[in-house]
Enzyme design. Structure first.
Site, mmCIF file in Angstrom:
data_model
loop_
_atom_site.group_PDB
_atom_site.id
_atom_site.type_symbol
_atom_site.label_atom_id
_atom_site.label_comp_id
_atom_site.label_asym_id
_atom_site.label_seq_id
_atom_site.Cartn_x
_atom_site.Cartn_y
_atom_site.Cartn_z
ATOM 1 N N SER A 1 49.324 26.455 114.083
ATOM 2 C CA SER A 1 49.606 25.133 113.511
ATOM 3 C C SER A 1 51.103 24.907 113.361
ATOM 4 O O SER A 1 51.902 25.846 113.429
ATOM 5 C CB SER A 1 48.958 25.001 112.138
HETATM 6 N N1 SAH Z 1 46.410 29.577 110.985
HETATM 7 C C1 SAH Z 1 46.338 30.079 112.339
HETATM 8 C C2 SAH Z 1 45.726 29.090 113.284
HETATM 9 C C3 SAH Z 1 44.284 29.016 113.091
HETATM 10 S S1 SAH Z 1 43.446 28.152 114.383
HETATM 11 C C4 SAH Z 1 47.705 30.480 112.823
HETATM 12 O O1 SAH Z 1 48.625 30.527 112.021
HETATM 13 O O2 SAH Z 1 47.854 30.814 113.992
HETATM 14 C C5 SAH Z 1 41.814 28.405 113.737
HETATM 15 C C6 SAH Z 1 41.249 29.780 113.970
HETATM 16 O O3 SAH Z 1 39.968 29.823 113.352
HETATM 17 C C7 SAH Z 1 41.027 30.117 115.448
HETATM 18 O O4 SAH Z 1 41.682 31.308 115.731
HETATM 19 C C8 SAH Z 1 39.505 30.263 115.551
HETATM 20 O O5 SAH Z 1 39.118 31.259 116.492
HETATM 21 C C9 SAH Z 1 39.132 30.659 114.128
HETATM 22 N N2 SAH Z 1 37.748 30.428 113.725
HETATM 23 C C10 SAH Z 1 36.947 29.365 113.983
HETATM 24 N N3 SAH Z 1 35.742 29.538 113.419
HETATM 25 C C11 SAH Z 1 35.764 30.750 112.779
HETATM 26 C C12 SAH Z 1 34.835 31.505 112.014
HETATM 27 N N4 SAH Z 1 33.586 31.075 111.757
HETATM 28 N N5 SAH Z 1 35.229 32.700 111.502
HETATM 29 C C13 SAH Z 1 36.476 33.173 111.732
HETATM 30 N N6 SAH Z 1 37.411 32.508 112.457
HETATM 31 C C14 SAH Z 1 37.056 31.311 112.973
#
Ligand code: SAH
Length: 223
Positions: free
Chosen positions: A67
């Site tokens: 993000s």
């Molecule tokens: N904050 C992160 C970006 C997150 S993007 C950063 O700093 O890079 C959102 C993430 O949530 C993705 O990596 C995706 O794979 C994960 N995600 C989606 N659903 C999920 C779930 N049920 N459990 C764990 N991770 C999940």
């Protein structure tokens, strides 16, 4: 324990990013200090390192993105951490936000569903000197029961509704910060547990990838 500082040549870029965020109204000094210290370039693909300290989101592989720093800042501010908390993060992604949390809380448990991302994040967190964090692969919509309850829970992906297991894993007085999807739009919510009652606050619009899993959207699809 706060992570050790990593010596690098990006300090000036980080300081400029902190100024940009301050001008945007980010006022939590601890959050600004963490952004001033965490080496974000370690959490983005090598080819994009020259953009690591711009206030932009960047692709990190597996169809996911890191993000914008201003999104992280707004998000972390909403958790109102003081440094003594045990925090659960859902959606490790690159691990950058996990690293920011490691400066802001006592211990961070982070759950990521994509094993390759969890591996990359673990490596970057290690390089960044973050020792008070643990990353696990799993469906974070179920929370992470072994270390519950948590003082704060932060979900970095948009859910259709507040996942019940996450509410159950909150301490009394603890807050859950989560973007909820309503059709095409998303709103950031803070849910605080007080004496068995839940307080809901809306903190403005958000834009995140979907939370998948049991209490998220369908594994492969768009709903
Ligand atoms: N904050 C992160 C970006 C997150 S993007 C950063 O700093 O890079 C959102 C993430 O949530 C993705 O990596 C995706 O794979 C994960 N995600 C989606 N659903 C999920 C779930 N049920 N459990 C764990 N991770 C999940």
């Amino acid at each position: 324990m706060a992570p050790r500082r990593v010596a690098d040549t990006y300090g000036g870029y980080r300081a400029r990013l902190v100024e940009v965020l301050r001008e945007q109204g980010i006022s939590d000094m601890a959050v600004l200090a963490a952004i001033g210290q965490v080496p974000r370039h370690l959490f983005v693909p090598e080819a994009l390192r020259n953009q690591a300290y711009d206030d932009t989101s960047l692709p990190i592989g597996n169809g996911q993105t890191i993000s914008q720093p201003s999104t992280h800042a707004r998000y972390l501010q909403a958790l109102r951490l003081t440094g003594t908390e045990r925090v659960l993060e859902i959606g490790t992604g690159s691990g950058y936000q996990t690293a920011l949390l490691s400066f802001l809380a006592e211990h961070v448990m982070s759950v990521e569903r994509v094993a390759a991302l969890a591996r990359g994040a673990t490596k970057a967190l290690d390089e960044a000197g973050c020792t008070n964090v643990a990353v696990a692969v799993g469906d974070g919509s179920l929370g992470w029961f072994p270390l519950a309850p948590y003082d704060g829970i932060l979900v970095a992906a948009a859910a259709p509704a507040v996942p019940e297991p996450l509410v159950r894993q909150l301490c009394d007085g603890g807050s859950l910060v989560i973007p909820l999807a309503h059709g095409d739009s998303q709103v950031l919510h803070r849910v605080t547990s007080r004496a068995g009652q839940l307080e809901h606050e809306e903190l403005g619009t958000a834009r995140f990838v979907p939370l998948r899993g049991r209490h998220g959207f369908n594994e492969g699809g768009t709903t």
